[in-house]
Every structure is written in C-alpha cells, then in structure tokens.
Scaffold this motif. Sequence first.
Motif, PDB file in Angstrom:
ATOM      1  N   THR A  83      42.735  48.736  46.729  1.00 29.53           N
ATOM      2  CA  THR A  83      42.330  47.996  45.541  1.00 29.53           C
ATOM      3  C   THR A  83      41.083  48.624  44.939  1.00 29.53           C
ATOM      4  OG1 THR A  83      43.185  45.934  46.465  1.00 29.53           O
ATOM      5  CG2 THR A  83      41.630  45.723  44.669  1.00 29.53           C
ATOM      6  N   THR A 115      40.461  43.821  38.406  1.00 27.44           N
ATOM      7  CA  THR A 115      40.999  44.381  39.645  1.00 27.44           C
ATOM      8  C   THR A 115      42.319  45.092  39.381  1.00 27.44           C
ATOM      9  OG1 THR A 115      39.985  42.608  40.921  1.00 27.44           O
ATOM     10  CG2 THR A 115      41.754  43.813  41.986  1.00 27.44           C
ATOM     11  N   GLY A 117      45.219  46.776  41.864  1.00 30.75           N
ATOM     12  CA  GLY A 117      45.582  46.954  43.258  1.00 30.75           C
ATOM     13  C   GLY A 117      47.015  47.381  43.443  1.00 30.75           C
TER      14      GLY A 117
END
Length: 186
Positions: A83, A115, A117
């Motif tokens: 991530t 984020t 990921g």
Amino acid sequence: MFADAVARTGRLGDNYTSRDAFGVASGRYHARASSVSVRVGRRFRGEHGAYIEPQVQAAYGSIGSVGYTASNRVRFDVDRNHTFMSRAGMLFGQSFFMGPTLTGDAYARVSVVHTVGDRPDITASLDGGSLPVTLPARHATTRELAVGGRVAFGLTWSAYAEAGHASRSDALAGGWRASAGFRVNF
C-alpha cells in the motif's frame, strides 16, 4: 521546516467469527508487517506557544503473506499486500514549557489521506478444491481527525500519544485508532 523519516516493523493479528448459510466459522492469524514514511512540514509560531503546522506525508507499507485454517476446515492463503499512502493536512498546537529539560505539546490535526493499494490476493480451499477470492483494488481518499500530545525529556527522548478517527470508504476500514510510543532524536 522539518522532515522526519520513520521505519516500523511489527506483527498484525486478528481473531474473527463469521456466520453464513453453512453455520459459524472462526479463525485466527498473524502476519508480519513493515512500513517506511517521510513527513515534511513547517511550523509557524504564534504568541504564547501556539502554532500552526502545514504538513505532507508519504508512506509505503507491506503486510506479509499468511496461511491459516479456519474452524470449518477452510484453508486461507493470503499473498503479500502493498500500500502507498499520501497525506496532506494542518496541525494546530500549543507548546508547554514545564522546566528547563521538560517540554511538551498538545495538538489537533485535520488531514486528507489518499491510499493506493494492491488488490488482496486470497485463495480459499477445502477438501482439495480451491477458489480465488476476488476483492476490489484499494484506492480511496478519506479525511482524518486526530488529537495528541508529546512530552520531551531533554533534546533526545520524547513520549507521545495520539487518538484519531478516519472516515470510512469502500477501500479503507476507517474508524477509531490510537497509538503511543517513544522517540529518539539523533
């Protein structure tokens, strides 16, 4: 202006119980995790120890692979997961001077977190048959609010505690979190 870099390693664990059409199943697993982070900012000091601190951060984390068998004999194999996170925010604080070698800060931070990921790669198997579990890729932008404090013992050692809440999204669990620890400046 300041910059700090942090490297962490640890062990994540989880216990769960779930219910479906076949009954109740529970599981327990542990995985190694590590991360590196770089944060930069600039503190603008006001009167009587008050300050405002805009900051940005970038972090990379990895959770190691794990395999375990749940109580219903289903075997789960989970591959390593990666991530990348970026954060931009503003910290509002107050410094305290409690003695010549004892200082501290109390603060509130408001941030936007983005984020990106991996798509978790999970395989479930039972009695020789298996099937991949397809989950969505984890890309999301959330907001975060945190409050915390720090006490410094001289110029080298300090202790900190922070509690906060991140908004929930399809890709991020969000919710409440807390952390505490010690730091060494060198």
